[in-house]
Design a protein around this motif. Sequence first.
Motif, mmCIF file in Angstrom:
data_model
loop_
_atom_site.group_PDB
_atom_site.id
_atom_site.type_symbol
_atom_site.label_atom_id
_atom_site.label_comp_id
_atom_site.label_asym_id
_atom_site.label_seq_id
_atom_site.Cartn_x
_atom_site.Cartn_y
_atom_site.Cartn_z
ATOM 1 N N ASN A 278 0.819 -1.210 0.000
ATOM 2 C CA ASN A 278 0.000 0.000 0.000
ATOM 3 C C ASN A 278 0.856 1.265 0.000
ATOM 4 O O ASN A 278 0.438 2.311 -0.502
ATOM 5 C CB ASN A 278 -0.940 0.008 1.209
ATOM 6 C CG ASN A 278 -1.922 -1.148 1.170
ATOM 7 O OD1 ASN A 278 -2.070 -1.815 0.149
ATOM 8 N ND2 ASN A 278 -2.592 -1.393 2.291
ATOM 9 N N GLY B 133 -11.310 -2.527 -5.685
ATOM 10 C CA GLY B 133 -11.718 -1.465 -4.759
ATOM 11 C C GLY B 133 -11.242 -0.101 -5.243
ATOM 12 O O GLY B 133 -11.944 0.900 -5.098
ATOM 13 N N HIS C 184 -5.375 1.560 9.525
ATOM 14 C CA HIS C 184 -6.245 1.660 8.349
ATOM 15 C C HIS C 184 -6.339 0.421 7.473
ATOM 16 O O HIS C 184 -7.143 0.407 6.533
ATOM 17 C CB HIS C 184 -5.769 2.845 7.477
ATOM 18 C CG HIS C 184 -5.996 4.172 8.125
ATOM 19 N ND1 HIS C 184 -7.250 4.739 8.250
ATOM 20 C CD2 HIS C 184 -5.131 5.019 8.717
ATOM 21 C CE1 HIS C 184 -7.144 5.898 8.885
ATOM 22 N NE2 HIS C 184 -5.870 6.090 9.186
ATOM 23 N N THR D 169 -7.450 -3.001 5.896
ATOM 24 C CA THR D 169 -8.673 -3.804 5.980
ATOM 25 C C THR D 169 -8.303 -5.287 6.067
ATOM 26 O O THR D 169 -7.160 -5.667 5.818
ATOM 27 C CB THR D 169 -9.569 -3.566 4.753
ATOM 28 O OG1 THR D 169 -8.849 -3.933 3.570
ATOM 29 C CG2 THR D 169 -9.996 -2.112 4.647
ATOM 30 N N ARG E 252 -11.306 -8.139 2.320
ATOM 31 C CA ARG E 252 -11.526 -6.835 1.668
ATOM 32 C C ARG E 252 -10.264 -6.329 0.961
ATOM 33 O O ARG E 252 -10.187 -5.201 0.527
ATOM 34 C CB ARG E 252 -12.030 -5.822 2.680
ATOM 35 C CG ARG E 252 -13.448 -6.182 3.192
ATOM 36 C CD ARG E 252 -14.070 -5.058 3.977
ATOM 37 N NE ARG E 252 -14.158 -3.845 3.184
ATOM 38 C CZ ARG E 252 -13.995 -2.606 3.685
ATOM 39 N NH1 ARG E 252 -13.752 -2.453 4.974
ATOM 40 N NH2 ARG E 252 -14.083 -1.558 2.907
ATOM 41 N N ASP F 182 -6.336 -3.349 1.629
ATOM 42 C CA ASP F 182 -5.987 -1.973 1.243
ATOM 43 C C ASP F 182 -6.240 -1.066 2.450
ATOM 44 O O ASP F 182 -6.855 -1.482 3.436
ATOM 45 C CB ASP F 182 -6.848 -1.527 0.045
ATOM 46 C CG ASP F 182 -6.241 -0.329 -0.693
ATOM 47 O OD1 ASP F 182 -5.165 0.149 -0.284
ATOM 48 O OD2 ASP F 182 -6.855 0.119 -1.680
ATOM 49 N N ASP G 105 -8.325 1.773 4.217
ATOM 50 C CA ASP G 105 -9.728 2.151 4.033
ATOM 51 C C ASP G 105 -9.862 3.512 3.336
ATOM 52 O O ASP G 105 -10.786 3.739 2.566
ATOM 53 C CB ASP G 105 -10.487 2.123 5.376
ATOM 54 C CG ASP G 105 -9.755 2.864 6.490
ATOM 55 O OD1 ASP G 105 -8.787 3.606 6.199
ATOM 56 O OD2 ASP G 105 -10.148 2.705 7.662
ATOM 57 N N HIS H 187 -9.725 3.504 -0.891
ATOM 58 C CA HIS H 187 -10.728 2.943 -1.792
ATOM 59 C C HIS H 187 -11.257 4.031 -2.718
ATOM 60 O O HIS H 187 -11.123 5.223 -2.446
ATOM 61 C CB HIS H 187 -11.898 2.352 -0.979
ATOM 62 C CG HIS H 187 -11.503 1.151 -0.171
ATOM 63 N ND1 HIS H 187 -12.203 0.709 0.914
ATOM 64 C CD2 HIS H 187 -10.461 0.300 -0.291
ATOM 65 C CE1 HIS H 187 -11.625 -0.356 1.422
ATOM 66 N NE2 HIS H 187 -10.562 -0.629 0.709
#
Length: 579
Positions: free
Chosen positions: A106, A291, A554, A556, A560, A563, A565, A568
């Motif tokens: 990320n 996402g 943060h 997920t 999900r 990533d 949150d 997204h």
Amino acid sequence: MDATSKRKKNPEDLRSRRWFGRDDLRSFGHRSRLKQMGLAPEDYAGKPVVAVVNTWSDLNPCHSHFRQRAEEVKRGVWQAGGFPVELPALSISETYMKPSPMLYRNLLAMEVEELLRSQPIDGAVLLGGCDKTTPGLLMGAISMNLPAVYLPAGPMLRGNLNGQPLGSGSDVWKFWAERCAGNITEAEWAEMEDGIARSPGHCMTMGTASTMTAVAESLGLTLPGASSIPAVDASHQRMATECGRRAVEMVWEDLKPSDILSAESFENAITTALALGGSTNAIIHLIALAGRAGVKVELRDFDRLSRRTPVLANVRPSGEFLMEDFYYAGGLRALLSQITDLLHLDCVTVSGQTIGENIEGAKVCNAEVIRPPDEPLAAEGGTAILFGNLAPNGAVVKASAAERRLLRHKGPAVVFEDYNDMAARIDDEDLEVDEDSVLVLRNAGPLGGPGMPEWGMLPIPKKLLERGVRDMLRVSDARMSGTSYGACVLHVSPESYVGGPLAFVRDGDLIELDVEARRLHLHVSDEELARRRESWRPPGRRAGRGYVALFAEHVTQADRGCDFDFLHAGPDVPEPEIH
Ligand code: FES
């Protein structure tokens, strides 16, 4: 339609013009600083500025050819009338980054998005390949939504041990088990170290790298055939230059990720990953990519598509061959030509053509390596999504890489609290374990790892290896390398660190896996589980500051996509003011 008739932009529409094209103080500064680097208006004025986002580093052997490839991309940009600028980006080396490269996917995605946003960039060629670099680069580029083409690093050459091909990862695990069982000598082990990695390029099994570069191609984000070319093949150099040329055209055509990605293109990518017998990591990355694109992709989509998709790529760890063989057999285009009935052929790609047009004329040159649909490696996709009281939000198993006897199995749990506990006790002669036991590892998820390390292929206890056991049922909230194999239930969600049911398993509890029924069940009553939950205390947070603290705040859960949150798809981020 020729290239000029697709053109939607003129020089005055270029994003970079805000930096270079005005008669004001700021543009004066920007132009004068280009002159400082020896560049004249003839080099850049009115031309698309194409970022060559390069994840080269001295500690990333999979990308060791990227300095040269960046030059080849630039050659293509110049040829097409663009202005190339090379931007170094975080090089996530699967080999060297600890505790887990996944912790940094990320971060790369954020870096790419902001590199492109904050600078005078009109389009991009993204250079990646080692596992997390593909999703990281693409997630950032999707969020920024400038015209972008992905250049995969390409797989390295086959490994070699006395004339026998060796596969990255898969054969390392296999030979290590044999070494632990006392079946190979130290000299053979040393020879293997010499021959397992023979050239630049990413792992040449159907691991996460090969799976994700194929995913990028089937999403429509690479030029046709790009994902299969070995890193050191001269075709790879020519592909790099073609990416440069194409990126310039894409800027004029204003062909952006949002014009390419759709629910249908994601179905194509999932189907492709399944037909390849690809890495379970692709599930997490595809959910994260979707996402970013504002497309809904869920775990159940993988299961639905898995049931109709045959495994055709006979490549390790599920099969026999390696990526070099896959390329000679026709590569991804040939494989896709075998499953056209399962694909949305009208999806647009970065080539400007549809995926159906991209694979026209592709043929399979070796039906042993790319099997025909009526003689698949497995009739269904190798990956199954499991649910049950142990994984309310889902778990994943790569059934095609497991011993068949374990696909329906019930056995007593042997629980390890975390990786260190497992490492300390797994080979203990007194550990109560046999081939029917279920090895459980917790605190290895997105937060527990942190970064969800690839610890899901728990080692077989030495005393069982010596008795000839080579596979056991294993359950964790970790991931597993795409080059790994075995009956490993992964990505259990929610993870134990946040109080998922895995946190409450005790030694001796019976755990049942039924892949056919897609079920993972802990044979403990709801009342008893509730009692255990009452007495459970969350582990302490490990990082009080820095990137890891941001990650913990943060990220997920696995179902999900892990990533952040706040990354997204959502409202547009405004273009930077240029004052
Ligand atoms: Fe880079 Fe395997 S170590 S892809």
